[in-house]
Write an enzyme that holds these catalytic residues in place. Structure first.
Site, PDB file in Angstrom:
ATOM      1  N   ASN A   1      -5.983   3.015 -12.859  1.00  0.00           N
ATOM      2  CA  ASN A   1      -4.926   2.101 -12.414  1.00  0.00           C
ATOM      3  C   ASN A   1      -3.573   2.788 -12.569  1.00  0.00           C
ATOM      4  O   ASN A   1      -3.388   3.593 -13.470  1.00  0.00           O
ATOM      5  CB  ASN A   1      -4.962   0.830 -13.272  1.00  0.00           C
ATOM      6  CG  ASN A   1      -3.887  -0.170 -12.879  1.00  0.00           C
ATOM      7  OD1 ASN A   1      -3.724  -0.502 -11.705  1.00  0.00           O
ATOM      8  ND2 ASN A   1      -3.138  -0.656 -13.847  1.00  0.00           N
TER       9      ASN A   1
ATOM     10  N   LYS B   1     -16.371 -17.942  -9.575  1.00  0.00           N
ATOM     11  CA  LYS B   1     -15.936 -16.610 -10.014  1.00  0.00           C
ATOM     12  C   LYS B   1     -17.108 -15.629  -9.923  1.00  0.00           C
ATOM     13  O   LYS B   1     -16.943 -14.483  -9.506  1.00  0.00           O
ATOM     14  CB  LYS B   1     -15.412 -16.706 -11.455  1.00  0.00           C
ATOM     15  CG  LYS B   1     -14.913 -15.383 -12.005  1.00  0.00           C
ATOM     16  CD  LYS B   1     -14.662 -15.457 -13.501  1.00  0.00           C
ATOM     17  CE  LYS B   1     -14.262 -14.132 -14.098  1.00  0.00           C
ATOM     18  NZ  LYS B   1     -15.084 -12.990 -13.732  1.00  0.00           N
TER      19      LYS B   1
ATOM     20  N   ASN C   1       1.393   3.198  -2.623  1.00  0.00           N
ATOM     21  CA  ASN C   1       0.618   4.181  -3.393  1.00  0.00           C
ATOM     22  C   ASN C   1      -0.578   4.679  -2.583  1.00  0.00           C
ATOM     23  O   ASN C   1      -0.928   5.856  -2.643  1.00  0.00           O
ATOM     24  CB  ASN C   1       0.157   3.582  -4.723  1.00  0.00           C
ATOM     25  CG  ASN C   1       1.229   3.670  -5.795  1.00  0.00           C
ATOM     26  OD1 ASN C   1       1.711   4.743  -6.113  1.00  0.00           O
ATOM     27  ND2 ASN C   1       1.615   2.531  -6.335  1.00  0.00           N
TER      28      ASN C   1
ATOM     29  N   HIS D   1       0.291   1.879 -13.405  1.00  0.00           N
ATOM     30  CA  HIS D   1       1.109   0.787 -13.947  1.00  0.00           C
ATOM     31  C   HIS D   1       2.569   1.240 -13.973  1.00  0.00           C
ATOM     32  O   HIS D   1       2.859   2.361 -14.404  1.00  0.00           O
ATOM     33  CB  HIS D   1       0.647   0.412 -15.358  1.00  0.00           C
ATOM     34  CG  HIS D   1       1.407  -0.737 -15.927  1.00  0.00           C
ATOM     35  ND1 HIS D   1       1.177  -2.044 -15.532  1.00  0.00           N
ATOM     36  CD2 HIS D   1       2.435  -0.778 -16.814  1.00  0.00           C
ATOM     37  CE1 HIS D   1       2.026  -2.838 -16.168  1.00  0.00           C
ATOM     38  NE2 HIS D   1       2.795  -2.094 -16.951  1.00  0.00           N
TER      39      HIS D   1
ATOM     40  N   GLY E   1       0.785  -1.233   0.000  1.00  0.00           N
ATOM     41  CA  GLY E   1       0.000   0.000   0.000  1.00  0.00           C
ATOM     42  C   GLY E   1       0.814   1.280   0.000  1.00  0.00           C
ATOM     43  O   GLY E   1       0.385   2.284   0.561  1.00  0.00           O
TER      44      GLY E   1
END
Length: 196
Positions: free
Chosen positions: A108, A66, A14, A110, A12
């Site tokens: 997101n 799922k 970020n 990356h 964690g």
């Protein structure tokens, strides 16, 4: 107030960068409504608890199918009514039902300059190993919107980081976090909160 849900799988760092920018009012009128982890052992959940942020672990192997996992994850996200979902080192493929419901509301971070070193199999240290194996002189990080593909959504912002002589994957990973990820992810959240 701009509500964000941060999704994590590990330490964690970020998440901490986001918490720090919110606490210093560099990202005004924004709050982290919850931290959702794919692992109960993620240190990110401790970071959340230390900052009085609700934390939940939705672990895939706890569900028989799922579909059950997908539904449970969506129900947990919905509970916090997010304006934005931030994937900050979330190492699970986001279910299509979540992407469809929150189109253009999921971002997101990356650890490369997309379209380089992204897509299936490129995450964590694997990205930095590939950058070094290729002999790149420049790498960096990218914040992008999440769509049905892996790292294929529209790019919001990128920041370059120089590869240095003697870099190991671990050293490069740390530099990319410090010089790019921890800067551009909070900036992207601020930009999106202001655009709301």
């Amino acid at each position: 107030m701009f509500n964000i849900v941060v999704m994590v799988s590990g330490g964690g760092t970020n998440l901490q960068a986001i918490i720090d920018r919110i606490n210093s009012n560099e990202i005004p009128n924004t709050r982290i409504a919850a931290v959702i982890s794919s692992s109960r052992k993620a240190y990110a959940l401790e970071r959340a608890a230390n900052n009085n942020i609700p934390g939940e672990a939705i672990v895939k192997k706890d569900y028989e199918s799922k579909e059950q996992f997908d539904e449970a994850l969506l129900a947990t996200i919905d509970k916090y009514n997010p304006d934005l979902i931030v994937l900050a080192g979330y190492l699970v493929i986001v279910p299509e039902i979540v992407i469809k419901k929150y189109t253009n509301k999921i971002i997101n971070i990356h650890p490369s300059l997309i379209p380089s070193f992204c897509g299936d199999g490129f995450y964590g240290l694997k990205v930095h190993e590939a950058v070094l194996a290729r002999g790149c002189k420049v790498t960096g990080a990218t914040v992008h919107f999440v769509d049905e593909g892996t790292d294929t959504g529209p790019i919001i912002t990128q920041k370059a980081v120089y590869v240095q002589e003697g870099d190991t994957p671990e050293i490069l990973q740390r530099r990319v976090m410090e010089e790019a990820e921890w800067i551009i992810l909070p900036e992207a959240i601020k930009k999106l909160s202001e655009a709301k």
